[in-house]
Design a protein around this motif. Structure first.
Motif, PDB file in Angstrom:
ATOM      1  N   PHE A 260      -3.708   0.596  -3.029  1.00  0.00           N
ATOM      2  CA  PHE A 260      -2.840  -0.421  -2.220  1.00  0.00           C
ATOM      3  C   PHE A 260      -1.344  -0.139  -2.515  1.00  0.00           C
ATOM      4  CE2 PHE A 260      -6.804  -2.692  -2.300  1.00  0.00           C
ATOM      5  CZ  PHE A 260      -6.815  -2.663  -0.846  1.00  0.00           C
ATOM      6  N   PHE A 261      -0.971   0.690  -3.723  1.00  0.00           N
ATOM      7  CA  PHE A 261       0.532   0.890  -4.007  1.00  0.00           C
ATOM      8  C   PHE A 261       0.649   2.550  -4.280  1.00  0.00           C
ATOM      9  CE2 PHE A 261       4.056   0.242  -7.210  1.00  0.00           C
ATOM     10  CZ  PHE A 261       4.966  -0.545  -6.377  1.00  0.00           C
ATOM     11  N   THR A 262       0.093   3.278  -4.884  1.00  0.00           N
ATOM     12  CA  THR A 262       0.632   4.418  -5.251  1.00  0.00           C
ATOM     13  C   THR A 262       0.135   5.693  -4.455  1.00  0.00           C
ATOM     14  OG1 THR A 262      -1.271   4.783  -6.804  1.00  0.00           O
ATOM     15  CG2 THR A 262       0.608   3.772  -7.838  1.00  0.00           C
ATOM     16  N   SER A 263      -0.811   5.466  -3.484  1.00  0.00           N
ATOM     17  CA  SER A 263      -1.224   6.311  -2.520  1.00  0.00           C
ATOM     18  C   SER A 263       0.027   6.599  -1.621  1.00  0.00           C
ATOM     19  CB  SER A 263      -2.652   5.994  -2.036  1.00  0.00           C
ATOM     20  OG  SER A 263      -2.114   5.075  -0.785  1.00  0.00           O
ATOM     21  N   ALA A 264       0.033   7.996  -0.881  1.00  0.00           N
ATOM     22  CA  ALA A 264       0.924   8.385  -0.109  1.00  0.00           C
ATOM     23  C   ALA A 264       1.229   7.451   0.894  1.00  0.00           C
ATOM     24  CB  ALA A 264       0.796   9.646   0.285  1.00  0.00           C
ATOM     25  N   ALA A 265       0.205   7.030   1.621  1.00  0.00           N
ATOM     26  CA  ALA A 265       0.240   6.094   2.886  1.00  0.00           C
ATOM     27  C   ALA A 265       0.907   4.896   2.475  1.00  0.00           C
ATOM     28  CB  ALA A 265      -1.039   5.898   3.434  1.00  0.00           C
ATOM     29  N   SER A 266       0.337   4.095   1.223  1.00  0.00           N
ATOM     30  CA  SER A 266       0.833   2.864   0.715  1.00  0.00           C
ATOM     31  C   SER A 266       2.333   2.836   0.210  1.00  0.00           C
ATOM     32  CB  SER A 266      -0.085   2.288  -0.345  1.00  0.00           C
ATOM     33  OG  SER A 266      -0.081   3.381  -1.330  1.00  0.00           O
TER      34      SER A 266
ATOM     35  N   PHE B 194       9.085  -1.402   4.172  1.00  0.00           N
ATOM     36  CA  PHE B 194       9.279  -2.971   4.384  1.00  0.00           C
ATOM     37  C   PHE B 194      10.391  -3.449   3.210  1.00  0.00           C
ATOM     38  CE2 PHE B 194       5.615  -2.760   6.899  1.00  0.00           C
ATOM     39  CZ  PHE B 194       6.035  -3.389   8.125  1.00  0.00           C
ATOM     40  N   LEU B 195      10.125  -3.014   1.880  1.00  0.00           N
ATOM     41  CA  LEU B 195      10.982  -3.454   0.724  1.00  0.00           C
ATOM     42  C   LEU B 195      12.446  -2.939   0.977  1.00  0.00           C
ATOM     43  CD1 LEU B 195       8.334  -4.594  -0.188  1.00  0.00           C
ATOM     44  CD2 LEU B 195       8.843  -3.918  -2.389  1.00  0.00           C
ATOM     45  N   SER B 196      12.474  -1.632   1.450  1.00  0.00           N
ATOM     46  CA  SER B 196      13.813  -1.175   1.522  1.00  0.00           C
ATOM     47  C   SER B 196      14.778  -2.259   2.651  1.00  0.00           C
ATOM     48  CB  SER B 196      13.944   0.215   1.994  1.00  0.00           C
ATOM     49  OG  SER B 196      13.480   0.378   3.286  1.00  0.00           O
ATOM     50  N   LYS B 197      13.924  -2.681   3.466  1.00  0.00           N
ATOM     51  CA  LYS B 197      14.811  -3.375   4.703  1.00  0.00           C
ATOM     52  C   LYS B 197      15.294  -4.718   3.933  1.00  0.00           C
ATOM     53  CE  LYS B 197      13.697  -0.813   8.133  1.00  0.00           C
ATOM     54  NZ  LYS B 197      14.565   0.412   8.228  1.00  0.00           N
ATOM     55  N   ALA B 198      14.406  -5.112   2.844  1.00  0.00           N
ATOM     56  CA  ALA B 198      14.986  -6.325   2.018  1.00  0.00           C
ATOM     57  C   ALA B 198      15.685  -6.027   0.820  1.00  0.00           C
ATOM     58  CB  ALA B 198      13.593  -6.860   1.464  1.00  0.00           C
ATOM     59  N   GLY B 199      16.060  -4.742   0.725  1.00  0.00           N
ATOM     60  CA  GLY B 199      17.015  -4.200  -0.182  1.00  0.00           C
ATOM     61  C   GLY B 199      16.342  -4.324  -1.904  1.00  0.00           C
ATOM     62  N   ILE B 200      15.151  -4.102  -1.647  1.00  0.00           N
ATOM     63  CA  ILE B 200      14.187  -3.873  -2.829  1.00  0.00           C
ATOM     64  C   ILE B 200      13.797  -2.514  -2.807  1.00  0.00           C
ATOM     65  CG2 ILE B 200      12.304  -4.584  -4.241  1.00  0.00           C
ATOM     66  CD1 ILE B 200      12.447  -7.308  -2.461  1.00  0.00           C
ATOM     67  N   SER B 201      14.236  -1.810  -4.208  1.00  0.00           N
ATOM     68  CA  SER B 201      13.578  -0.521  -4.415  1.00  0.00           C
ATOM     69  C   SER B 201      12.337  -0.595  -5.246  1.00  0.00           C
ATOM     70  CB  SER B 201      14.578   0.166  -5.200  1.00  0.00           C
ATOM     71  OG  SER B 201      14.123   1.596  -5.742  1.00  0.00           O
ATOM     72  N   ILE B 202      11.174   0.091  -5.023  1.00  0.00           N
ATOM     73  CA  ILE B 202       9.931   0.125  -5.768  1.00  0.00           C
ATOM     74  C   ILE B 202       9.990   0.953  -6.717  1.00  0.00           C
ATOM     75  CG2 ILE B 202       8.712  -0.925  -3.668  1.00  0.00           C
ATOM     76  CD1 ILE B 202       7.280   2.175  -3.406  1.00  0.00           C
ATOM     77  N   GLU B 203      10.856   2.034  -6.885  1.00  0.00           N
ATOM     78  CA  GLU B 203      10.798   3.114  -7.741  1.00  0.00           C
ATOM     79  C   GLU B 203      10.848   2.237  -9.173  1.00  0.00           C
ATOM     80  OE1 GLU B 203      10.514   6.161  -7.068  1.00  0.00           O
ATOM     81  OE2 GLU B 203      10.847   5.483  -4.893  1.00  0.00           O
ATOM     82  N   GLY B 204       9.680   2.832 -10.129  1.00  0.00           N
ATOM     83  CA  GLY B 204       9.579   2.501 -11.325  1.00  0.00           C
ATOM     84  C   GLY B 204       8.920   1.208 -11.544  1.00  0.00           C
TER      85      GLY B 204
ATOM     86  N   GLN C 121       4.779  -6.129 -10.148  1.00  0.00           N
ATOM     87  CA  GLN C 121       6.422  -6.357 -10.191  1.00  0.00           C
ATOM     88  C   GLN C 121       6.998  -6.085  -8.900  1.00  0.00           C
ATOM     89  OE1 GLN C 121       7.111  -2.962 -12.874  1.00  0.00           O
ATOM     90  NE2 GLN C 121       7.411  -4.548 -14.586  1.00  0.00           N
ATOM     91  N   ALA C 122       6.306  -5.258  -7.958  1.00  0.00           N
ATOM     92  CA  ALA C 122       6.925  -5.020  -6.694  1.00  0.00           C
ATOM     93  C   ALA C 122       6.551  -6.598  -5.729  1.00  0.00           C
ATOM     94  CB  ALA C 122       6.223  -4.039  -5.681  1.00  0.00           C
ATOM     95  N   ILE C 123       5.480  -6.996  -5.998  1.00  0.00           N
ATOM     96  CA  ILE C 123       4.957  -8.257  -5.165  1.00  0.00           C
ATOM     97  C   ILE C 123       5.800  -9.372  -5.690  1.00  0.00           C
ATOM     98  CG2 ILE C 123       3.300  -9.785  -5.242  1.00  0.00           C
ATOM     99  CD1 ILE C 123       1.326  -7.760  -5.276  1.00  0.00           C
ATOM    100  N   THR C 124       6.237  -9.413  -6.884  1.00  0.00           N
ATOM    101  CA  THR C 124       6.951 -10.467  -7.601  1.00  0.00           C
ATOM    102  C   THR C 124       8.265 -10.564  -7.011  1.00  0.00           C
ATOM    103  OG1 THR C 124       5.417 -10.602  -9.411  1.00  0.00           O
ATOM    104  CG2 THR C 124       7.887 -11.714  -9.646  1.00  0.00           C
ATOM    105  N   ARG C 125       9.023  -9.308  -6.779  1.00  0.00           N
ATOM    106  CA  ARG C 125      10.321  -9.204  -6.263  1.00  0.00           C
ATOM    107  C   ARG C 125      10.191  -9.482  -4.825  1.00  0.00           C
ATOM    108  NH1 ARG C 125      12.972  -4.580  -9.023  1.00  0.00           N
ATOM    109  NH2 ARG C 125      12.755  -5.356 -11.251  1.00  0.00           N
TER     110      ARG C 125
END
Length: 186
Positions: free
Chosen positions: A132-138, A145-155, A160-164
């Motif tokens: 649900f998070f680290t595979s290539a497709a996910s 979707f998160l980049s559209k909201a201005g959120i970077s998932i790097e690191g 944490q991504a869900i909480t952001r």
């Protein structure tokens, strides 16, 4: 020790220590949860050093915060979004609690099996975080979707991504959208 800390930074918060310690590391079967290594709501450093690798114990004491169960109530309120179908919210609750019957969960129940996700030419470990998070497709979906909201998932870890998403500063009418976004992605 520097490379060990880098290794730890990538794994802390991603699940049970059982899965991140070296394969030949002896597990103390008397320790069943965090409360077994706490003393007056603080880490019992001596006990941690007895049961974990030294750099892992030090990292936990320095970087990891203890949360009381009351914090979980706020999390569960964020999962149950008005207008989101029950089965989606329920599935997200199971994802958040890591209670899906995947290989990594079955291993915690005592079933030992090869932990492989055969979705790729080179199989990876089948785990909740991988699927649900680290595979290539996910990763592609999360980043889109998160980049559209201005959120970077790097690191970030999955939690944490869900909480952001849940805590993103948006106009009030978009708050339910951001609150339900992780459930829709998952």
């Amino acid at each position: 020790m520097g490379s060990s800390i880098f290794w730890l930074d990538n794994w802390i918060g991603l699940g049970a220590l059982y899965f991140i310690v070296p394969p030949k590391f002896g597990i103390d079967e008397n320790v069943h949860n965090v409360y077994d290594v706490l003393e007056n709501w603080a880490w019992n450093v001596e006990r941690l050093l007895e049961i974990l690798l030294e750099e892992l114990a030090h990292h936990i004491v320095q970087k990891e915060y203890l949360r009381r169960r009351d914090d979980q109530k706020a999390v569960y309120k964020m999962i149950w979004v008005k207008g989101l179908p029950f089965k989606i919210a329920f599935f997200m609750w199971k994802v958040w609690k890591a209670k899906l019957p995947l290989d990594d969960f079955m291993r915690t129940l005592g079933y030992f099996m090869p932990l492989r996700c055969w979705c790729y030419a080179e199989p990876k470990e089948e785990s909740l975080v991988h699927l649900f998070f680290t595979s290539a497709a996910s990763k592609i979906v999360w980043k889109y979707f998160l980049s559209k909201a201005g959120i970077s998932i790097e690191g970030l870890s999955m939690h944490q991504a869900i909480t952001r998403c849940w805590t993103a500063m948006v106009v009030p009418r978009l708050k339910p959208v951001m609150q339900s976004l992780p459930s829709c992605i998952v």
